[in-house]
Write a protein that holds these residues in place. Structure first.
Motif, short mmCIF file in Angstrom:
data_model
loop_
_atom_site.label_atom_id
_atom_site.label_comp_id
_atom_site.label_asym_id
_atom_site.label_seq_id
_atom_site.Cartn_x
_atom_site.Cartn_y
_atom_site.Cartn_z
N ALA A 1 0.84 -1.19 0.00
CA ALA A 1 0.00 0.00 0.00
C ALA A 1 0.88 1.25 0.00
CB ALA A 1 -0.91 0.00 1.22
N GLY A 2 0.48 2.22 -0.81
CA GLY A 2 1.25 3.44 -0.98
C GLY A 2 2.24 3.38 -2.13
N GLY A 3 2.44 2.21 -2.67
CA GLY A 3 3.38 2.04 -3.77
C GLY A 3 2.77 2.38 -5.12
N SER A 4 3.56 2.14 -6.15
CA SER A 4 3.16 2.48 -7.52
C SER A 4 3.40 1.30 -8.45
CB SER A 4 3.95 3.69 -8.04
OG SER A 4 3.71 4.83 -7.25
N LEU A 5 2.61 1.28 -9.50
CA LEU A 5 2.81 0.33 -10.59
C LEU A 5 2.49 1.03 -11.91
CD1 LEU A 5 1.18 -3.05 -9.43
CD2 LEU A 5 3.61 -2.63 -9.87
N ARG A 6 3.14 0.59 -12.96
CA ARG A 6 2.83 1.09 -14.30
C ARG A 6 2.44 -0.10 -15.18
NH1 ARG A 6 6.73 3.39 -19.07
NH2 ARG A 6 5.34 5.01 -19.90
N LEU A 7 1.20 -0.10 -15.60
CA LEU A 7 0.73 -1.14 -16.49
C LEU A 7 0.92 -0.71 -17.94
CD1 LEU A 7 -2.63 -2.14 -14.75
CD2 LEU A 7 -0.30 -2.90 -14.25
N SER A 8 1.17 -1.69 -18.78
CA SER A 8 1.28 -1.44 -20.22
C SER A 8 0.28 -2.32 -20.95
CB SER A 8 2.69 -1.75 -20.71
OG SER A 8 3.65 -0.92 -20.10
N CYS A 9 -0.17 -1.83 -22.07
CA CYS A 9 -1.07 -2.60 -22.93
C CYS A 9 -0.53 -2.47 -24.35
CB CYS A 9 -2.49 -2.06 -22.84
SG CYS A 9 -3.65 -2.80 -24.01
N ALA A 10 0.00 -3.57 -24.87
CA ALA A 10 0.58 -3.57 -26.20
C ALA A 10 -0.43 -4.12 -27.19
CB ALA A 10 1.85 -4.41 -26.21
N ALA A 11 -0.57 -3.42 -28.29
CA ALA A 11 -1.53 -3.81 -29.31
C ALA A 11 -0.82 -4.35 -30.55
CB ALA A 11 -2.39 -2.62 -29.70
N SER A 12 -1.43 -5.31 -31.18
CA SER A 12 -0.93 -5.84 -32.44
C SER A 12 -2.10 -6.15 -33.35
CB SER A 12 -0.09 -7.10 -32.22
OG SER A 12 -0.86 -8.11 -31.64
N GLY A 13 -1.82 -6.24 -34.63
CA GLY A 13 -2.87 -6.57 -35.58
C GLY A 13 -3.46 -5.37 -36.28
N ARG A 14 -3.52 -4.25 -35.60
CA ARG A 14 -4.04 -3.02 -36.18
C ARG A 14 -3.29 -1.84 -35.58
NH1 ARG A 14 -6.03 -6.11 -39.19
NH2 ARG A 14 -8.21 -6.28 -39.89
N THR A 15 -3.35 -0.72 -36.25
CA THR A 15 -2.73 0.49 -35.73
C THR A 15 -3.52 1.02 -34.55
OG1 THR A 15 -1.93 1.04 -37.94
CG2 THR A 15 -1.99 2.81 -36.32
N LEU A 16 -2.85 1.23 -33.45
CA LEU A 16 -3.53 1.61 -32.21
C LEU A 16 -4.21 2.96 -32.33
CD1 LEU A 16 -4.01 0.51 -29.36
CD2 LEU A 16 -2.07 1.90 -28.62
N SER A 17 -3.70 3.83 -33.18
CA SER A 17 -4.27 5.17 -33.30
C SER A 17 -5.70 5.15 -33.84
CB SER A 17 -3.39 6.04 -34.20
OG SER A 17 -3.27 5.47 -35.49
N ASN A 18 -6.13 4.01 -34.36
CA ASN A 18 -7.51 3.89 -34.84
C ASN A 18 -8.50 3.59 -33.72
OD1 ASN A 18 -6.73 4.26 -37.52
ND2 ASN A 18 -6.41 2.08 -37.86
#
Length: 123
Positions: free
Chosen positions: A14-31
């Motif tokens: 408790a009080g700590g931090s985490l950074r989650l990532s979500c990697a996309a493939s198959g299509r351009t994420l900007s869509n």
């Protein structure tokens, strides 16, 4: 279709931090508009954060009070969730989701989902 893979979960005090990532493939994420949801055992899926296609607009539930920040790097096809001042009640499986034509706080707006990453916050 777009495939989403979350990473970065784990056990934190408790009080700590985490950074989650979500990697996309198959299509351009900007869509896609992107969002984060979480689900704790025995509870409904809960909205955590959302970010517009270009990343210029974000929205969060009032309950987070500035602890969480989402961002995206469309060049890397990746979305992030920075979580600070974590609490035991933040313990859940965190999912990222992609929406082609709409975005917001409802899970029904999103077309594709990742498998989730477990976040456990100990007291």
């Amino acid at each position: 279709q777009v495939q989403l893979v979350e990473s970065g979960g784990g056990l934190v005090q408790a009080g700590g931090s985490l950074r989650l990532s979500c990697a996309a493939s198959g299509r351009t994420l900007s869509n896609y508009a992107m969002a984060w949801f979480r689900q704790a055992p025995g509870k409904e899926r809960e909205f955590v954060a959302a970010i517009s296609w270009k990343g210029d607009i974000t929205t969060y539930p009032d309950s987070e009070k500035g602890r969480f920040t989402t961002s995206r790097d469309n060049a890397k096809n990746t979305v992030y969730l920075q979580m600070n001042s974590l609490k035991p009640e933040d313990t859940a499986v965190y999912y990222c989701a992609a929406g082609r034509s709409a975005w917001g706080r409802g899970p029904h707006l999103y077309d594709y989902w990742g498998q989730g990453t477990q976040v456990t916050v100990s007291s």
